[in-house]
Design an enzyme around this catalytic site. Structure first.
Site, PDB file in Angstrom:
ATOM      1  N   LYS A  36     -23.068 -26.819  29.509  1.00  0.00           N
ATOM      2  CA  LYS A  36     -23.963 -27.110  28.389  1.00  0.00           C
ATOM      3  C   LYS A  36     -23.834 -28.561  27.943  1.00  0.00           C
ATOM      4  O   LYS A  36     -24.839 -29.253  27.742  1.00  0.00           O
ATOM      5  CB  LYS A  36     -23.675 -26.172  27.217  1.00  0.00           C
ATOM      6  CG  LYS A  36     -24.623 -26.385  26.040  1.00  0.00           C
ATOM      7  CD  LYS A  36     -24.320 -25.467  24.880  1.00  0.00           C
ATOM      8  CE  LYS A  36     -23.132 -26.020  24.134  1.00  0.00           C
ATOM      9  NZ  LYS A  36     -22.847 -25.360  22.877  1.00  0.00           N
TER      10      LYS A  36
ATOM     11  N   ASP B 140     -27.850 -23.023  24.663  1.00  0.00           N
ATOM     12  CA  ASP B 140     -27.002 -22.750  23.506  1.00  0.00           C
ATOM     13  C   ASP B 140     -27.443 -21.442  22.860  1.00  0.00           C
ATOM     14  O   ASP B 140     -28.326 -20.751  23.372  1.00  0.00           O
ATOM     15  CB  ASP B 140     -27.034 -23.920  22.512  1.00  0.00           C
ATOM     16  CG  ASP B 140     -28.399 -24.120  21.865  1.00  0.00           C
ATOM     17  OD1 ASP B 140     -29.329 -23.325  22.128  1.00  0.00           O
ATOM     18  OD2 ASP B 140     -28.547 -25.075  21.093  1.00  0.00           O
TER      19      ASP B 140
END
EC number: 3.2.2.-
Length: 198
Positions: free
Chosen positions: A122, A140
Site C-alpha cells: 500500500k 486502504d
C-alpha cells in the site's frame, strides 16, 4: 468542486514526478497547502500507514519547514511515531533504491520499493501514485469498504498476492469507467470521506 480538485491533484502528482517538487493545495477540504519533494512525499506515505491523512499532511508540512523527522511526527499526531521515524530515516538512507524505482515501470518500481523497511504494497503504491503513476491502486480501508458496497468480497487479511488480486479488480472497474486507477482512487476517497487529499 470534486472533479476540479481531482484534476488539480492529478496535475500536482505529475508535476512532483516530473520536476521533483510541487505545492499541493488542499483547499477547500483543508485550509492549507504543502510543499513537497520526492523525499518528503516518501516520508508522507510512510507516515500515513495506520494513521490519518491529515496527520500525515501536517507532518509533511512540518518536515518541509525544517522540523526533524521524529519531532514533526510527534507534533503532527502521527500514530507510532517512534517506529515511523526509524522507517523514514532508513528510507532516506536507501534513497538510491527510490531513484532506481522511479526509472522503472510501475510494477517493477513497486518491487524495488518493497526492499525499503517500512514500505509495504500500500505504501509503495501510494508513493508511486503521488509521483504521477496512474496504474497502481492504493488499497486502504476506504477502498475496501467501497468494494464491499459494490458487492465484491474483500479479503480479511491483505497479503501481497491478495493485494494484486484486488488491484486487478480495481483496474477492471477503472477501465470500465474510462479513468485511470489514480483518478478512480481519488474519486472513491472523496465519496467515502468527502475530501480530495492524496
Amino acid at each position: 468542486m470534486i472533479e476540479k480538485a481531482i484534476s488539480r491533484r492529478i496535475k500536482e502528482f505529475r508535476q512532483l514526478g516530473e520536476k521533483g517538487e510541487v505545492e499541493f493545495d488542499f483547499r477547500p477540504f483543508l485550509d492549507f497547502s504543502v510543499k513537497a519533494t520526492i523525499r518528503t512525499e516518501l516520508a508522507f506515505c510512510i507516515s500515513t500507514a495506520n494513521s490519518s491523512a491529515t496527520a500525515g499532511l501536517k507532518f509533511q508540512r512540518l518536515l518541509g519547514q525544517g522540523v526533524g523527522v521524529k519531532e514533526a511526527l510527534t507534533l503532527a499526531g502521527v500514530r507510532f511515531h517512534n517506529r515511523k521515524a526509524e522507517y523514514i530515516r532508513e528510507a532516506f538512507k536507501s534513497f538510491k533504491l527510490v531513484e532506481k524505482a522511479l526509472e522503472a515501470e510501475s510494477s517493477k518500481a513497486r518491487e524495488i520499493l518493497l526492499k525499503i523497511k517500512g514500505l509495504g504494497m500500500k505504501e509503495a503504491s501510494h508513493f508511486l501514485r503521488n509521483v504521477g503513476r496512474e496504474d497502481v491502486a492504493i488499497i486502504d480501508r476506504h477502498i475496501l469498504r467501497w468494494l464491499e458496497r459494490q458487492g465484491y468480497e474483500v479479503p480479511g487479511t491483505m497479503t501481497a498476492k491478495k493485494y494484486l488480486e484486488v488491484e486487478k479488480i480495481l483496474m477492471e472497474i477503472s477501465e470500465e469507467r474510462g479513468e485511470s486507477l489514480a483518478e478512480m482512487d481519488l474519486r472513491i476517497w472523496a465519496e467515502m470521506t468527502g475530501k480530495v487529499l492524496k
